[in-house]
Design an enzyme around this catalytic site. Structure first.
Site, short mmCIF file in Angstrom:
data_model
loop_
_atom_site.label_atom_id
_atom_site.label_comp_id
_atom_site.label_asym_id
_atom_site.label_seq_id
_atom_site.Cartn_x
_atom_site.Cartn_y
_atom_site.Cartn_z
N ALA A 57 -1.93 0.28 0.40
CA ALA A 57 -1.01 0.80 -0.71
C ALA A 57 -0.72 2.16 -0.56
O ALA A 57 -1.39 2.90 -0.05
CB ALA A 57 -1.92 0.66 -2.05
N GLY A 111 -7.12 6.49 1.63
CA GLY A 111 -7.21 6.32 3.25
C GLY A 111 -5.62 5.98 3.48
O GLY A 111 -5.55 6.48 4.59
N CYS A 112 -4.91 5.42 2.78
CA CYS A 112 -3.75 5.27 3.25
C CYS A 112 -2.68 6.53 3.60
O CYS A 112 -2.03 6.48 4.26
CB CYS A 112 -2.88 4.30 2.21
SG CYS A 112 -3.84 2.66 2.05
N THR A 113 -3.17 7.26 2.72
CA THR A 113 -2.46 8.74 2.71
C THR A 113 -2.85 9.44 4.01
O THR A 113 -2.08 9.97 4.86
CB THR A 113 -2.64 9.77 1.55
OG1 THR A 113 -2.10 8.78 0.45
CG2 THR A 113 -2.05 10.89 1.56
N ALA A 151 -1.11 7.74 6.92
CA ALA A 151 0.18 7.98 7.28
C ALA A 151 0.43 9.35 7.50
O ALA A 151 1.33 9.74 8.59
CB ALA A 151 0.96 7.71 5.86
#
Length: 190
Positions: A62, A67-69, A72
């Site tokens: 998401a 973690g996704c940030t 990225a």
């Protein structure tokens, strides 16, 4: 009757779990063909990218989450080094085009994000995902924004080489160091 109820309950729990994928994409397989919208709302066709350069395709759960940030931003920071090796990076999640636009803006992301709200791309790669809309609320530019995604994918990363074949697959991605691992993989391809 008790066993029947247990079976029905177990079946109900299983149908709410991750979507079962019928495909297992392996190293050495041709990368799948697909077309989805990118973060600019334009069609992104795999055939325009696969087989022309090395493409890193990373799946993440998401936009605008911890973690996704980190994952990225790692790719953002290492993109210059990767592009110097003829590498393109694309992130894929069940988020909408608008969510991706906000995510890119807030974190100055310099690579393409693909909107996969139905799990079409995840299914093509064999990446497990959970169906069902989920939303998070984040403050962006002083305004509260609700970001809703259609599916939630597992965090997997693939590298597709210049022949259009999968040369790397990681089902146990560590978000914060994924870009570093990919730089190692790409360095060993040449």
């Amino acid at each position: 009757m008790k066993n029947f109820l247990l079976s029905v309950t177990a079946l109900a729990l299983m149908t709410q779990a991750s979507y079962a994928i019928d495909i297992t994409l392996k190293v050495g397989d041709k990368a799948p063909e697909f077309t989805v919208k990118d973060d600019a709302g334009k069609d992104w066709k795999a055939s325009d990218h696969f087989g022309k350069k090395i493409v890193v395709v990373y799946f993440y759960p998401a936009d605008m989450t911890g973690g996704c940030t980190a994952q990225a931003c790692g790719f953002r920071d290492d993109l210059g080094k990767l592009q110097g090796k003829n590498v393109e990076v694309v992130g894929v999640s069940g988020d909408s085009v608008r969510n991706h636009q906000l995510f890119k803006k807030v974190h100055n992301l310099n690579f393409t994000l693909l909107a996969d709200p139905t799990g079409e791309v995840a299914a093509a790669f064999g990446v497990p995902f959970t169906k069902g809309e989920k939303s998070i609320t984040r403050e962006i530019d002083g305004k509260e924004e609700v970001l809703t995604r259609g599916v939630t994918t597992k965090r997997w990363t693939f590298v597709v080489d210049e022949k259009g074949e999968v040369v790397y697959k990681n089902e146990q991605v560590k978000a914060a160091v994924d870009s570093k691992k990919i730089m190692e993989v790409v360095s060993n391809l040449k």
